[in-house]
Scaffold this motif. Structure first.
Motif, PDB file in Angstrom:
ATOM      1  N   HIS B  95      -8.405   5.716   0.386  1.00 11.16           N
ATOM      2  CA  HIS B  95      -7.813   6.717   1.280  1.00 11.16           C
ATOM      3  C   HIS B  95      -6.468   7.198   0.749  1.00 11.16           C
ATOM      4  CE1 HIS B  95     -10.293   5.188   4.993  1.00 11.16           C
ATOM      5  NE2 HIS B  95     -11.052   5.680   4.019  1.00 11.16           N
ATOM      6  N   ASN B  96      -5.712   6.256   0.183  1.00  6.71           N
ATOM      7  CA  ASN B  96      -4.382   6.615  -0.300  1.00  6.71           C
ATOM      8  C   ASN B  96      -4.437   7.394  -1.611  1.00  6.71           C
ATOM      9  OD1 ASN B  96      -2.011   5.609   1.448  1.00  6.71           O
ATOM     10  ND2 ASN B  96      -3.559   3.996   1.582  1.00  6.71           N
ATOM     11  N   LEU B  97      -5.494   7.168  -2.390  1.00  8.62           N
ATOM     12  CA  LEU B  97      -5.684   7.988  -3.592  1.00  8.62           C
ATOM     13  C   LEU B  97      -5.892   9.442  -3.183  1.00  8.62           C
ATOM     14  CD1 LEU B  97      -8.010   5.743  -5.817  1.00  8.62           C
ATOM     15  CD2 LEU B  97      -5.603   6.344  -6.217  1.00  8.62           C
ATOM     16  N   LEU B  98      -6.707   9.607  -2.134  1.00 10.82           N
ATOM     17  CA  LEU B  98      -6.981  10.948  -1.610  1.00 10.82           C
ATOM     18  C   LEU B  98      -5.697  11.589  -1.069  1.00 10.82           C
ATOM     19  CD1 LEU B  98      -9.441  12.837  -1.038  1.00 10.82           C
ATOM     20  CD2 LEU B  98      -9.533  11.829   1.236  1.00 10.82           C
ATOM     21  N   LEU B  99      -4.953  10.762  -0.357  1.00 12.13           N
ATOM     22  CA  LEU B  99      -3.688  11.229   0.219  1.00 12.13           C
ATOM     23  C   LEU B  99      -2.745  11.700  -0.884  1.00 12.13           C
ATOM     24  CD1 LEU B  99      -2.698  11.216   3.192  1.00 12.13           C
ATOM     25  CD2 LEU B  99      -1.531   9.067   2.707  1.00 12.13           C
TER      26      LEU B  99
END
Lengths: 461, 225
Positions: B95-99
């Motif tokens: 999720h944080n990669l996407l963020l």
């Protein structure tokens, strides 16, 4: 027949209505008439629209159906964990249904709601302490009682009770004259043994205005005398009002909010008239709850406080013992094991748990707590009007089992119970279950162990 | 599909989430009525705030209240479930990669093993809650289809995420299903009983103020939750 002659949507405002109801023994005709009492669905829908706001709406809709409230309810435990006694189920299947159907409910359903609201919940508010969302089903049942009352579906005794408040400003037919006579009689009865004892009536600017439960002047006038003796011993400057002396509220049990307001305003008027520094309420739980905790809101007092600071009897007593106004003879302290019945109305719902313990520390050598206790204590089994409703006597007697077992587990044979409802319930549980216990208010116990200064004793003959 | 779901649809999702919760907040607070509720909310801010904070604080602590203490196993599962539900999606590496890719920032992330453990924990705890609903008569009588639906909505993104992350079956398919169930999860928070995400704090604050201001808070150390 839309409305009965006895069971109807009218308030009991006249002596004539009251006598007609009282003449109907056990409410036989009243309950017969109820079976054909119409529900005013439009009025019900309007009441919901006006009073069913975000707090109650959220409580009903957010309930996660987790069942944590089940074990918190003494009626669930006393009824062999009958799932129909789970607090959430009880409120969802009554008030929840009325809301869901927007008031389109029929007579049998309203009678069912009445039966649940008065025989399956004492409004002890314990379930609210066990719900992660703080959903207080006691509060919701109070609300449901109000809806039922407004439609005429209220137990016979409480229709009478709220009528009494409307007519006499007391839960019983006691006139101002009866009350004043009783005060004078009790002062005379005891002045020989207690020279200088008086029950000052309508004295202005006293330190304490004392108010009572109507049962005291009606059935236990000695309680009034005991209060006078203790104020006398403590050297208090006190008075009772000739009007506005009644603290209780069967109207609160009935859900008759207008009568609730009328009743507490009579007490607040006395405060304004006599200008005492403080008010002290007798050893009664719901009386304190009604007049001190809920009353200011019924009367529209924005700060939620009574016009003068108000104390429960145990607060005054703890203070008198702490400051040495009343001294206990150490030799006369209670030696035997003794326990204390925490009243829901002034312990859980008014924060006086420590006060009660303080008193016990002065007067008892072997004080034993019930388990659970303090704010978590179980209802005596007779709260919320349950004690006084003939229609639900068998259910009430079943409900007493939890308190019976709690008392038995302490090993104490003496229960201190400074609350009229608890006192009655414990008396009745002894009558029903015969477990060999005694029970008492605080006043007679304190009089029995207080040191009486020589100048207060009667002159030797 | 992926771009569409994580683009415009996600924006819409967050809009529903934030606007919905804000609306709930305003509606709830405005509906509080000192006279109907019989609580002088505004008159005693000190007692009100103390009561509200105590009421929320003790209930956020595992075994912090008597209600939690008398049901120790339920409490353990309950907290495991909720911690997993909230912590995993926020601190998940994926999720944080996407963020980071979209907005150029990221939060600290959980090691893969921990994230995986939390995901399984949520599923196991969810299963426990289902079994509890069926097995205990006092819970069964309360349970409706809606309660199961809410549970399914809550756990679905974890099950689908687990399948996708571990490449069980068709990765692309499960990834899209995971995103859809995740979107439903976020949208359902303001629109269903999952609103207790916010309402827990509000109802707890309300009952805390009730006890803090009116029912004993002025004459005691505060309610013994």
């Amino acid at each position: 027949m839309p409305e009965g002659t006895l069971c109807n949507k009218q308030h009991v405002n006249t002596e004539e209505q009251l006598q007609a109801l009282l003449a109907d023994k056990s409410g036989k005709t009243y309950y017969e008439e109820m079976k054909s009492l119409d529900v005013d669905q439009d009025k019900l829908a309007k009441t919901l629209a006006a009073t069913f706001k975000s707090r109650l709406k959220t409580w009903l809709s957010i309930c996660a159906h987790c069942g944590l409230c089940a074990d918190s309810c003494f009626l669930y435990l006393a009824n062999k964990r009958d799932p129909k006694q789970v607090p959430s189920y009880k409120i969802q299947s009554t008030l929840g249904e009325i809301v869901k159907r927007k008031g389109r409910v029929d007579t049998p359903f309203m009678i069912h709601c009445m039966d649940v609201a008065w025989s399956q919940c004492t409004c002890c508010n314990r379930c609210g302490m066990y719900c992660p969302f703080g959903i207080d089903m006691g509060v919701m049942f109070g609300y449901l009682r109000g809806l039922c009352y407004s439609q005429g579906f209220v137990p016979w005794e409480l229709k009478i009770g709220s009528g009494m408040h409307r007519i006499y400003r007391a839960q019983m037919d006691i006139t101002t004259e009866d009350w004043v006579d009783t005060c004078e009689w009790m002062a005379e009865e005891n002045e020989e043994e207690w020279p200088g004892l008086e029950i000052p009536i309508d004295k202005e600017n006293a330190d304490i205005m004392y108010t009572v439960n109507a049962r005291e002047p009606k059935h236990y006038p000695e309680d009034l005398a005991e209060a006078a003796i203790l104020f006398h011993l403590a050297g208090e400057n006190w008075t009772v009002p000739s009007e506005g002396w009644e603290e209780t509220s069967l109207a609160m049990f009935a859900g008759d909010w207008e009568a609730c307001r009328m009743q507490v305003e009579s007490v607040y008027d006395a405060m304004k008239r006599l200008n005492p520094k403080r008010m002290v309420v007798t050893e009664c739980g719901h009386a304190y709850r009604a007049t001190v905790i809920e009353g200011p809101y019924w009367a529209g007092l924005k700060n939620g406080q009574t016009p003068v600071p108000s104390l429960h009897y145990i607060e005054w007593l703890a203070e008198a013992l702490r400051t040495g106004k009343i001294k206990i003879d150490p030799a006369k302290k209670i030696k035997e094991p003794v326990t204390y019945q925490d009243s829901c109305n002034y312990i859980r719902n008014a924060g006086l748990a420590d006060t009660a313990r303080e008193i016990m520390s002065y007067i008892a050598e072997d004080f034993r707590e019930m388990q659970p206790c303090r704010e978590h204590n179980f209802c005596c089994g007779g709260g919320g009007g349950f004690n006084g409703l003939g229609r639900y006597r068998p259910e009430r007697n079943v409900g007493l089992k939890v308190k019976r077992d709690q008392i038995l587990a302490t090993g104490a044979k003496l229960v201190i119970s400074p609350c009229h409802n608890c006192w009655d319930a414990i008396r009745d549980l002894e009558e029903v279950y015969k477990i060999g216990i005694r029970w008492s208010f605080l006043k007679p116990i304190i009089i029995g162990m207080a040191i009486v200064p020589d100048h207060m004793k009667p002159a030797e003959e | 599909m992926y771009e569409f779901l994580t683009g415009p649809v996600l924006w819409l999702t967050f809009a529903v989430f934030f606007i919905g919760l804000a609306a709930r907040f305003v509606w709830y607070v405005r509906g509080l009525d000192w006279k109907l509720d019989r609580v002088a909310y505004r008159q005693w801010p000190k007692y009100g705030i103390r009561g509200a904070l105590r009421s929320i604080g003790f209930w956020l602590l595992p075994w912090g209240t008597r209600s939690w203490q008398v049901k120790p196993v339920f409490t353990l599962v309950f907290f495991a479930f909720h911690i997993g539900l909230l912590v995993t999606p926020i601190f998940l590496l994926g999720h944080n990669l996407l963020l980071d890719e979209r907005w150029g920032f990221a939060l600290p992330t959980l090691p893969a093993g921990v994230a995986s453990f939390f995901t399984v924990m949520v599923m196991v705890a969810g299963l426990f809650l289902v079994i509890r609903r069926i097995a205990l008569p006092e819970v069964r009588i309360l349970t409706t289809w809606y309660d199961y639906l809410v549970l399914i909505i809550a756990v679905a993104p974890f099950a689908t995420g687990y399948l996708a992350a571990n490449h069980i079956g068709d990765y692309g398919f499960w990834l899209n299903i995971h995103i859809v169930t995740g979107i439903i999860w976020i949208v359902a928070i303001p629109l269903t009983k999952l609103s207790h995400f916010l309402m827990f704090f509000l109802t707890r604050a309300q009952i805390g103020m009730d006890y803090g201001i009116k029912r004993g808070g002025m004459k005691s150390k505060g309610m013994a939750w």
